[in-house]
Design an enzyme around this catalytic site. Structure first.
Site, PDB file in Angstrom:
ATOM      1  CB  SER A   1      -0.907  -0.018   1.226  1.00  0.00           C
ATOM      2  OG  SER A   1      -1.845   1.045   1.135  1.00  0.00           O
ATOM      3  CD  GLU A   2      -0.992   3.731  -3.267  1.00  0.00           C
ATOM      4  OE1 GLU A   2      -0.989   2.495  -3.071  1.00  0.00           O
ATOM      5  OE2 GLU A   2      -1.822   4.296  -4.004  1.00  0.00           O
ATOM      6  CG  ASN A   3      -0.774   4.096   3.288  1.00  0.00           C
ATOM      7  OD1 ASN A   3      -0.862   3.117   2.550  1.00  0.00           O
ATOM      8  ND2 ASN A   3      -1.369   4.155   4.454  1.00  0.00           N
TER       9      ASN A   3
END
Lengths: 218, 237, 218, 237
Positions: A56-58
């Site tokens: 997840s890019e966060n």
């Protein structure tokens, strides 16, 4: 522009079936980023013969499913800002490191929705050209992931084809899509057009061609 | 004499902030968002601020509230839409606030570049899209890239889990996000930490933001949780 | 080129006195990188009225003194590859992060030795032009640190001045030196030359001028 | 089926290495230097290698020994001198080995750039020096910078303290150095870890190299300590 009378729209695979087809095409050990919305379904159809790691890019690698109501931690969320969990072997990192995974070509597959996909592999999925512009990580994902899979309905509810010769909407990336999983067919983007890998049994190749701009071939 | 960056009062923490400052705000959604520092900034009253953040606020707390007070003239972010992002949307639709949309990874890398002394770098992200318009292009190994420049700030507002008096920070889970790179990129990094510990308790292997990047720290033991605050209808001030 | 007959070389401060002068000019709370060799002496002269944090470019912030023989850890070394210790409040990081501290202007002071310093602030200290070239982190430090202090003998043992109009050796950096601490004087590099901040009491300004190329002024 | 990147045999770990490969070698001095992997590479016998590392070996162990076996045609490093760096010096003085000297911070950033998908970036380091010759220049805010390009590798040889079967790594103290960025920059990252633990034991907050950057792992419980090995006169093979 292809615009089918909505009475003539044929029924294709439902979204769960499309998700299952994508799940079966993700190999054991792949690092995968699933876009918010419909692509999230893919994780439910991964078979036991493989382990997939979700990014997840966060700043979350090894993302697990949603928590129970009483286990929600507002500091443990996904790119869609929904509470999630982390699996054993997962890790956290900061945003520059997380996007290094993306930009550096370390994410094997990303699965995204689409508004338009061109026969050259251009993708438009971030802006209708109206409202407040908001791009998030979509442009980074399509530019960086090794394989960009698009999961989409072939036609809009109004009967307009999403598979076009040239995107009319602002691009997310040019020449970035590897493969399209629509409700009608699975199609690889090649130098000469949409190569049909699998066709829904309700759909003839002629019908597929009639609802798809650009070269379609088997 | 010992280094001690810890302040007791929010007014001391924010004393250097000036009108027209460029301020980075950590967080991705609510995780790692320094709500108490943003409320302190509302009390402080600085105006014409340029905000660099991933989002543009949600509800009427934190960044949403700061925008609501009309203290912000411009937002540089990747995703200015939130379910209850009313204050930004309002002002944007009226043409009262400027917006620069940057792809999220490019935003992160431009911030990290500022902290690392890199004035510019090339990326394939956004090539061929409207967000590449006007940007310098260069070919490496037959592929097209665009030049992106470092994003600096006068101040960074950071939320951490634990700090010591040097400003060695650790974060909680995905609340890490933009906080470490913004700490590097700002001239003045101002931190709210849930707990301030003795330096003996900071494991040198586990520090995520080393104190060299931090100027001032304040303890905020029980920070507001945005989701709950919005559900309960909290607004600030 | 200035070349003093070695019989006429005057005696200046010893290296401990120079180190003490530098130590007194480092303010409380400063983040400091001390070069290998003579500059390492500086840390011994820091007074109790200040706390200084030492950075070693191999990923160590908060470096402490050498360990006792029985406390040596070969995984805890400094940029000179000698065993060191870490103080409470210290931290480890990888090389790209460590040099971000340098290149990003976060190191307040670095103290380095010199072969030549020009009146424009050019520094040559990495190569005699002979042997195997080896630069290490010197070029990064002089380009990145906020203040570059040079600690040096004014004259070589052969009586050649190290303070020159133009460096003859390969540069480490151009226009990078803030201040020179020699055995004869403390000099700030300014747009118009070497500004003498402090002069050794054995040394007259005339003598200093006679052993220094470029403008020297008080 | 579970992901398991752990190999039992050194030959399996190194099976893909080929003549002419570009290989990054972690470590700064002896700390974090993967001596056993380098000895495995001697046994493997690959030739005409380009090595990217901070140093060029010390004594006749590890990288010093690999060079001694004439398997290396070029070294890209910041500091090829070591107190007992005899094998490199010998071949360099005879013109038998190529050398590219890169400032240490530029070396680190070029490696990190490769891992982060950045083909090039600008830096002030080396401007005005011989190491800037032939490099493209660009002015940002009135100051001159040079363009530096990403340094990629086919393989990275990494020494870690602990790994799990995914390749999540932690390092010991300053043995971290180049290892995390080289792990990012190579197509194949091959790791020797002192201990392999169950994934439940890797704290997600403390992982330094996430498994996504690692391809193969081998356990080397008691790695050679270079200083002691050289003192004792160890040579390999």
């Amino acid at each position: 522009m292809i615009n089918i009378n909505s009475n003539n729209i044929l029924k294709g695979w439902d979204r769960n079936t499309i998700a299952e087809k994508i799940a079966n095409d993700l190999p054991h050990g792949a690092y995968v980023n699933l876009g918010i919305g419909m692509p999230e379904l893919v994780s439910q159809y991964i078979k036991d013969d493989r382990e997939i790691i979700y990014h997840s890019e966060n700043g979350l690698l090894g993302m697990g499913p949603s928590p129970n109501e009483n286990e929600i931690d507002y500091d443990l969320i996904n790119a869609g800002k929904k509470p999630v969990t982390i699996l054993p072997g997962g890790s956290f990192c900061h945003h520059a490191d997380s996007f290094s995974m993306i930009r550096g070509g370390h994410i094997d597959y990303c699965v995204l929705g689409a508004m338009e996909i061109s026969v050259k592999g251009d993708l438009a999925n971030w802006s209708t050209g109206k409202g407040i512009p908001a791009v998030g990580g979509a442009m980074d994902l399509v530019a960086g992931a090794k394989n960009v899979f698009v999961m989409t309905q072939h036609l809009t509810k109004e009967g307009k084809s999403k598979l076009v010769k040239e995107c009319s909407l602002p691009l997310t990336g040019a020449n970035v899509v590897s493969r399209v999983y629509s409700d009608y067919a699975v199609m690889q983007i090649t130098d000469i057009g949409f190569k049909v890998l699998q066709l829904n049994t309700n759909i003839t190749l002629d019908y597929l061609k009639s609802v798809t701009e650009g070269n379609v071939y088997q | 004499m010992q280094i001690n960056k810890v302040k007791e009062k929010m007014t001391d923490l924010l004393s250097d902030v000036f009108d027209g400052a460029t301020i980075m705000v950590g967080g991705f959604g609510e995780a790692g968002s320094p709500i108490e520092l943003l409320h302190g900034l509302i009390d402080h009253g600085a105006k014409n601020l340029t905000i660099i953040a991933n989002n543009a606020g949600n509800g009427n707390v934190g960044l949403g509230a700061l925008i609501g007070q009309k203290q912000v003239k411009k937002v540089i972010c990747s995703f200015p839409r939130s379910p209850k992002g009313i204050t930004f949307a309002d002002q944007y639709n009226k043409g009262e606030i400027e917006l620069e949309v940057v792809p999220q990874g490019t935003l992160a890398e431009r911030i990290r570049a500022a902290g690392a002394g890199i004035p510019g770098f090339y990326t394939a992200t956004a090539v061929g899209t409207p967000l590449a318009e006007g940007k310098e292009e260069k070919i490496f190994n037959g592929k097209k890239y665009i030049l992106e420049e470092a994003l600096h700030a006068d101040f960074a507002l950071i939320k951490a889990e634990v700090s010591d008096r040097y400003g060695n920070l650790v974060y909680n889970k995905t609340a890490r996000n933009f906080n470490p790179i913004m700490s590097m990129a700002a001239k003045n990094t101002l931190v709210q930490a849930k707990e301030i510990v003795q330096p003996n308790f900071t494991n040198p292997e586990h520090v995520i933001t080393p104190g060299i990047f931090v100027q001032k720290i304040i303890e905020v033991k029980e920070p507001i949780i945005e989701t709950i605050a919005i559900e309960e209808g909290l607004t600030y001030p």
